[in-house]
Enzyme design. Structure first.
Site, PDB file in Angstrom:
ATOM      1  N   GLU A  59      -9.450  -0.571   7.732  1.00 50.73           N
ATOM      2  CA  GLU A  59      -9.774  -0.603   6.309  1.00 50.73           C
ATOM      3  C   GLU A  59     -10.210  -2.005   5.890  1.00 50.73           C
ATOM      4  O   GLU A  59     -11.134  -2.169   5.091  1.00 50.73           O
ATOM      5  CB  GLU A  59      -8.564  -0.153   5.486  1.00 50.73           C
ATOM      6  CG  GLU A  59      -8.218   1.322   5.631  1.00 50.73           C
ATOM      7  CD  GLU A  59      -7.106   1.757   4.680  1.00 50.73           C
ATOM      8  OE1 GLU A  59      -6.942   1.103   3.631  1.00 50.73           O
ATOM      9  OE2 GLU A  59      -6.415   2.742   4.994  1.00 50.73           O
ATOM     10  N   THR A 102       0.835  -1.191   0.000  1.00 54.82           N
ATOM     11  CA  THR A 102       0.000   0.000   0.000  1.00 54.82           C
ATOM     12  C   THR A 102       0.878   1.252   0.000  1.00 54.82           C
ATOM     13  O   THR A 102       1.983   1.243   0.530  1.00 54.82           O
ATOM     14  CB  THR A 102      -0.922   0.037   1.227  1.00 54.82           C
ATOM     15  OG1 THR A 102      -0.127   0.183   2.414  1.00 54.82           O
ATOM     16  CG2 THR A 102      -1.736  -1.236   1.321  1.00 54.82           C
ATOM     17  N   THR A 117       2.031   1.663  15.275  1.00 58.18           N
ATOM     18  CA  THR A 117       2.677   2.358  16.380  1.00 58.18           C
ATOM     19  C   THR A 117       2.198   1.862  17.735  1.00 58.18           C
ATOM     20  O   THR A 117       2.985   1.701  18.660  1.00 58.18           O
ATOM     21  CB  THR A 117       2.417   3.881  16.266  1.00 58.18           C
ATOM     22  OG1 THR A 117       2.813   4.315  14.960  1.00 58.18           O
ATOM     23  CG2 THR A 117       3.212   4.646  17.301  1.00 58.18           C
ATOM     24  N   GLY A 141      -5.166   1.094  11.991  1.00 62.08           N
ATOM     25  CA  GLY A 141      -5.842   1.762  10.880  1.00 62.08           C
ATOM     26  C   GLY A 141      -5.970   0.875   9.660  1.00 62.08           C
ATOM     27  O   GLY A 141      -6.995   0.883   8.959  1.00 62.08           O
ATOM     28  N   THR A 142      -4.920   0.087   9.383  1.00 58.56           N
ATOM     29  CA  THR A 142      -4.964  -0.850   8.258  1.00 58.56           C
ATOM     30  C   THR A 142      -6.054  -1.897   8.480  1.00 58.56           C
ATOM     31  O   THR A 142      -6.832  -2.213   7.572  1.00 58.56           O
ATOM     32  CB  THR A 142      -3.612  -1.541   8.075  1.00 58.56           C
ATOM     33  OG1 THR A 142      -2.600  -0.555   7.859  1.00 58.56           O
ATOM     34  CG2 THR A 142      -3.642  -2.493   6.888  1.00 58.56           C
ATOM     35  N   TYR A 159     -20.706  -9.035  22.990  1.00 60.77           N
ATOM     36  CA  TYR A 159     -20.978  -7.801  23.718  1.00 60.77           C
ATOM     37  C   TYR A 159     -19.814  -6.825  23.575  1.00 60.77           C
ATOM     38  O   TYR A 159     -18.649  -7.237  23.506  1.00 60.77           O
ATOM     39  CB  TYR A 159     -21.190  -8.077  25.212  1.00 60.77           C
ATOM     40  CG  TYR A 159     -22.490  -8.751  25.540  1.00 60.77           C
ATOM     41  CD1 TYR A 159     -23.621  -8.011  25.869  1.00 60.77           C
ATOM     42  CD2 TYR A 159     -22.589 -10.148  25.522  1.00 60.77           C
ATOM     43  CE1 TYR A 159     -24.827  -8.638  26.179  1.00 60.77           C
ATOM     44  CE2 TYR A 159     -23.788 -10.783  25.837  1.00 60.77           C
ATOM     45  CZ  TYR A 159     -24.900 -10.013  26.162  1.00 60.77           C
ATOM     46  OH  TYR A 159     -26.089 -10.645  26.463  1.00 60.77           O
ATOM     47  N   GLU A 171      -8.879   6.150  13.710  1.00 60.72           N
ATOM     48  CA  GLU A 171      -9.087   6.900  12.470  1.00 60.72           C
ATOM     49  C   GLU A 171     -10.339   7.773  12.604  1.00 60.72           C
ATOM     50  O   GLU A 171     -11.227   7.490  13.407  1.00 60.72           O
ATOM     51  CB  GLU A 171      -9.247   5.938  11.282  1.00 60.72           C
ATOM     52  CG  GLU A 171      -8.074   4.991  11.078  1.00 60.72           C
ATOM     53  CD  GLU A 171      -6.789   5.713  10.745  1.00 60.72           C
ATOM     54  OE1 GLU A 171      -6.841   6.731  10.016  1.00 60.72           O
ATOM     55  OE2 GLU A 171      -5.717   5.268  11.216  1.00 60.72           O
ATOM     56  N   GLY A 182      -1.033  -1.474  10.929  1.00 59.04           N
ATOM     57  CA  GLY A 182      -1.491  -1.101  12.256  1.00 59.04           C
ATOM     58  C   GLY A 182      -2.998  -1.184  12.390  1.00 59.04           C
ATOM     59  O   GLY A 182      -3.693  -1.766  11.551  1.00 59.04           O
TER      60      GLY A 182
END
Length: 294
Positions: free
Chosen positions: A71, A40, A92, A67-68, A217, A274, A65
């Protein structure tokens, strides 16, 4: 022959994963996988790749991470027959990887890949978005996505600290919320709202130490105000985990399957670190949504 796709987040220059690529391919080849490798370059590349290839592959190997992985879960949200996932946390903070009990050591991660044993984990749906482990608003919740990637690559977790200062004024902000939690009504003004499916939050590995990420839950945590006393108590909860006195006049904790939060404010939500939706939200737990090696 089964097909495996390896997606590597090349924005993370601190990661040494690409140097280990041959070892990954060798293990997959022994398991009779045909292998495709994708790198990417920008935001949403992982989303677009998974969206295009998800029905053509049996295994997704993700190096990135939180965020990946956000996605990835959004690319798979309308998919019934999802590929299995092997997640190598190279970000991170990697709260989601911590909750999955994926070790930081690459050789131990390789043992997970070799064993090929999976578990199903829950995901959250908030309005039209999906998330893996947290949906939140409040001081410091935006820091992860306002910190530039080049600073994260250079300084790691320390890159966040200079941006934390910019969040200090938000301690004085509180938002009126009207909340329905599995039919129960709660109303008040809150500085923090955290919707969590994770044992780890912001790198604090024991905050929800007794939580399960596959029980159907999620947890709603509300903080009514921000002052020195409550901040000290909150730090204690983060470091030592939830205590017996968690539910009081300052903190509320509720487990739930469905949740609706109505507000007239333009509160900004953060999903898995994000930027997410603003204002009112509806949240639903998607039970056993992803199958991940763990």
């Amino acid at each position: 022959m089964q097909k495996a796709m390896i997606i590597i987040n090349s924005k993370n220059k601190r990661s040494q994963f690409a140097q280990k690529l041959f070892d990954i391919c060798r293990v997959l080849a022994k398991k009779d996988y045909e292998i495709i490798v994708k790198f990417t370059k920008r935001v949403n590349d992982s989303f677009n790749i998974v969206l295009k290839y998800h029905d053509k592959i049996d295994l997704l190997v993700i190096a990135g991470g939180d965020g990946t992985m956000n996605e990835v879960v959004n690319a798979l949200k309308e998919t019934k027959n999802k590929p299995k996932i092997m997640y190598f946390p190279t970000g991170t903070v990697n709260d989601f990887g911590t909750s999955l009990k994926i070790p930081n050591n690459f050789n131990k991660q390789m043992q997970l890949l070799k064993k090929h044993e999976t578990k199903f984990v829950d995901s959250g749906k908030v309005n039209d978005y999906y998330f893996n482990y947290i949906c939140a608003f409040g001081p410091f919740t935006r820091t992860s996505y306002v910190t530039p990637h080049d600073e994260k690559n250079k300084y790691g977790k320390f890159a966040y600290y200079r941006h934390l200062v910019a969040e200090l004024p938000s301690f004085s902000q509180a938002y009126p919320l009207d909340i329905i939690v599995d039919g129960e009504h709660i109303s008040g003004t809150y500085t923090y709202a955290l919707i969590i499916n994770s044992t780890s939050v912001a790198g604090f590995k024991h905050f929800m130490k007794h939580d399960s990420i596959d029980d159907g839950y999620f947890n709603l945590v509300l903080v009514s105000k921000a002052n020195a006393k409550i901040f000290r108590k909150g730090i204690g909860h983060l470091i030592e985990g939830m205590k017996d006195d968690f539910n009081d006049e300052d903190y509320i904790l509720k487990k739930f399957k469905k949740l609706e939060i109505t507000t007239n404010s333009d509160v900004q939500w953060t999903l898995d670190g994000e930027k997410g939706p603003t204002g009112s939200i509806k949240v639903e737990v998607i039970h056993h949504n992803l199958e991940i090696m763990s």
